[in-house]
Write an enzyme that holds these catalytic residues in place. Structure first.
Site, PDB file in Angstrom:
ATOM      1  CB  SER A  70      42.489  45.127  37.884  1.00  0.00           C
ATOM      2  OG  SER A  70      41.783  45.676  38.971  1.00  0.00           O
TER       3      SER A  70
ATOM      4  CE1 TYR B  63      37.930  42.616  36.467  1.00  0.00           C
ATOM      5  CE2 TYR B  63      38.629  43.353  38.632  1.00  0.00           C
ATOM      6  CZ  TYR B  63      38.533  43.558  37.272  1.00  0.00           C
ATOM      7  OH  TYR B  63      39.045  44.708  36.717  1.00  0.00           O
TER       8      TYR B  63
END
Ligand code: NAD
Length: 700
Positions: free
Chosen positions: A577, A590
């Site tokens: 990501s 995350y």
């Protein structure tokens, strides 16, 4: 009906109501499909059917006789109207005047396009003369196992007479072509009352005055042969009776899962190969039998069979009583080298001055006593079809050896078919393989937005894909959609939780048995969560670490193990990501887990390089469409963090990006394709951001 039920009689599937009102070409299509859909009648792609039909000549308006016959390369079970070639019968007849004799018969193939009726673009097959010169309106040529069992018996001619009397004749082995067409014509003229003929080592010809008569005759003759074989062999143990016990179904798959990646490594030197495993009852009966090795060494008989299976299989040195898998693996290299030497010697013995160069000398079929049959080919469909063809060959050997002595085709004849210049020309005409042909990919989170798009991209380039996910409903919906587009052979699914070490090991074993091994891992399964650090519970932190960080470690570790067994490199793509590089508010768990993924990728790139294993990262950002992440809590939390809704978020992310563009699952898939394919063969340890431009995520 599977072809694995050799001794059952065929039912007559002609439906008068369905056939009512059909034209002659439509009746030919109907007959072909109902014949070919039952693989006991003929093997995939094997056999052909024809009708001689009166048509109006588009140039002269005259009524002319036209041969409709299966064109080159088709399959009668799935043929459509455009699969038939159409040729003027008078021109085909005139070709006989040009024929210079059997040593020149291959040149006659060049004349066939001159006989085309109505500019039909479907190329005529080399079997066309076999239909043209039989002076009957409707002709079927099929390769039923029960018939070939008789055709491959050493006293086949005598058995044919015994079973069928004068109704069905016998012609000795002759390679299909112009000469055999003339032989068939001669046979019909001399035997006007015969309904058909068995061709030694090959198959059956039957004929009739109407489409239905011809169909009925084909079914009747095959059933007569089947009934006779069943009756004659009922007290005989197949293949000399059992020598080994079969392992349990689970143990068979365990052994296959260990053998297949190892074999795959040895046979993928020139191009990547895909595997297929078959442990049906028919296969097991053969691979545990006393006479298996003797019969396997004799080679297959029907040319259709050995073109797909090579003339003989490799019998793996496995002993089911000792379960000596480790010894087999240690000796595999020698066994495979011996097979190649043997093949090269066969090539040298039989080659002619103008023979094409030797092709891949590796075995296609691997017989494992007590376990089953493994096949390897350039794609999954071919590996499966090769397996089905060897099942045909097993059925033939069972029948022929029980009633007489089974005979393979003489070696030189087999070679002349395998290296036939016309066959070589067909191979040369094949389109170039796609960029991921023969590659096997495992995509975790494959039922999600980015995973499914990546699988789709890989499939479009010829790869086989196993989708791994924990969402069974989404898995089967995704697999159904992809199978519709690319066919069922190339798509597999497995329920695998990436955080469960044993589930990951089981999934790789499944992958090995289903497709032969692995070349590409896309580690993509993921979640997203949002919370300020003070509200981030340990459970939430651990969940992110478990799925994103530990999960990526577990699936990579087992990919590495299989890559090393195969020894043909590999490619790992991490879908991480932008947040693994750039900090984001209220998402520390995350972001940290994604950063761990990226650093894991670098470490693995370092470790894998010496084995040709590449590891690279794609960093998406804000892929709202298609993603399930953007449906649940994460959506609500992100929307409330930025004070907007889903549309507003998409708009906000687009405007936030430097390029002012939305990022779609297909954009991530494109980068994942580049990193998995040989186009990036000189890149490892790299990162591609697919985020429409985000300065914080620039790599430094
Ligand atoms: P998605 O929710 O559509 O797909 C993720 C899939 O992973 C789901 O099918 C889910 O069932 C599966 N999965 C979840 N936990 C699993 C587990 N423990 N084991 C196996 N499968 C599991 O989301 P997506 O957008 O396709 O995300 C794919 C990857 O892309 C994720 O790693 C995500 O973090 C990353 N990513 C997505 C975006 C985005 O904006 N969509 C942005 C950056 C990174």
């Amino acid at each position: 009906m599977p072809k694995d039920t050799p001794n059952t009689l065929l039912e007559n599937r002609w439906d008068a109501a369905a056939a009512a009102g059909m034209t002659e070409p439509e009746l030919l299509l109907y007959r072909s499909n109902i014949l070919g859909q039952d693989k006991r009648v003929t093997n995939y792609g094997g056999g052909n059917t024809s009708a001689k039909v009166m048509e109006t000549d588009p140039l002269t308006g005259d009524t002319v006789e036209v041969l409709w016959v299966k064109g080159s390369g088709g399959d009668i079970g799935s043929i459509k109207m455009d699969g038939f070639s159409t040729l003027y019968m008078d021109k085909l007849t005139a070709l006989k005047d040009l024929y210079r004799g059997v040593e020149f018969e291959d040149e006659m193939v060049g004349y066939l396009p001159h006989c085309t009726f109505n500019l039909n673009p479907r190329a005529a097959s080399i079997d066309t003369p076999l239909h043209a010169y039989v002076p009957r309106k409707h002709v079927d040529h099929v390769h039923a196992d029960a018939i070939i069992a008789i055709a491959a018996a050493s006293n086949g001619e005598q058995l044919t007479q015994q079973i069928f009397g004068d109704k069905i004749g016998w012609l000795p082995w002759k390679r299909p072509g112009f000469e055999l067409g003339l032989w068939l014509e001669d046979f019909c003229r001399k035997n006007p009352d015969a309904d058909g003929v068995i061709l030694g080592s090959h198959g059956l010809f039957t004929w009739g005055n109407t489409a239905k008569d011809c169909y009925d005759m084909t079914i009747t003759v095959i059933n007569q042969a089947t009934a006779w074989l069943t009756d004659t062999t009922k007290d005989t143990a197949a293949f000399g009776g059992p020598r080994h016990n079969s392992l349990s179904p689970a143990d068979r798959r365990t052994v296959a899962a260990r053998l297949m990646p190892a074999i795959r490594g040895f046979v993928s030197g020139n191009q990547h190969m895909v595997g297929h495993f078959n442990d049906s009852d028919t296969v097991l009966e053969f691979v545990k039998a006393q006479d298996m090795e003797r019969l396997a060494a004799m080679g297959t008989s029907c040319p259709d069979h050995f073109l797909r299976t090579k003339i003989r299989p490799l019998v793996v040195n496995f002993d089911p009583a000792a379960q000596n898998t480790d010894d087999v693996l240690a000796g595999l290299s020698d066994q495979i080298a011996a097979y190649r030497d043997d093949y090269a010697a066969y090539y040298d013995r039989c080659k002619r001055d103008d023979s094409p160069a030797m092709r891949d000398p590796n075995a296609v079929v691997y017989l494992v006593p007590g376990v089953g049959m493994i096949t390897f080919a350039k794609d999954k469909a071919t590996a499966r079809i090769s397996s089905e063809f060897y099942v045909n060959a097993i059925n033939v050997m069972r029948g022929a050896d029980a009633v007489s002595d089974y005979t393979g085709l003489p070696e030189q004849e087999a070679f002349d078919i395998e290296y036939w210049l016309l066959e070589e020309a067909k191979l040369q005409r094949m389109p170039a393989p796609k960029s991921l042909a023969g590659r096997v990919a495992l995509v975790t989170g494959g039922a999600g937005g980015i995973g499914a798009a990546t699988a789709d991209r890989y499939l479009s380039e010829g790869a086989c894909v196993m989708l791994a996910d924990i969402d069974d409903g989404a898995l089967s919906a995704t697999a159904d959609a992809l199978s519709q587009r690319y066919g069922g052979d190339v798509v597999r699914t497995v329920n695998m939780n990436v955080t469960d070490e044993s589930a990951v090991a089981r999934a790789y074993a499944e992958l090995a048995v289903e497709l032969g091994g692995v070349d590409i891992l896309v580690s993509n399964a993921g979640i997203a969560s949002s919370a300020p650090i003070e509200e981030t519970t340990l459970a939430l932190w651990n969940r992110n670490m478990d799925i994103l960080s530990t999960g990526y470690f577990l699936v990579s570790r087992d990919a590495f193990k299989m890559f090393r067994v195969q020894g043909i490199g590999g490619s790992v793509v991490f879908v991480a990501s932008k947040n693994g590089l750039a900090a984001s508010p209220n998402a520390s768990a995350y972001c940290t887990a994604k950063a761990a993924e990226i650093h894991l990728a670098r470490c693995l790139a370092l470790e894998g390089a010496e084995a040709g294993i590449r590891v690279n990262v794609v960093n998406p950002d804000a892929v709202l469409r298609g993603s399930k992440i953007w449906e649940g809590d994460w959506l609500d939390q992100r929307a409330s963090t930025y004070g907007t809704d889903k549309e507003g978020l998409e708009e906000m992310y687009r405007n936030r990006s430097m390029l002012k563009r939305s990022v779609l699952p297909e954009d991530i898939a494109e980068a994942a394709y580049f990193l998995a394919s040989d186009r990036s063969s000189k890149s490892t340890g790299n990162i591609i951001n697919v985020d429409a431009g985000n300065v914080q995520a620039f790599t430094r």
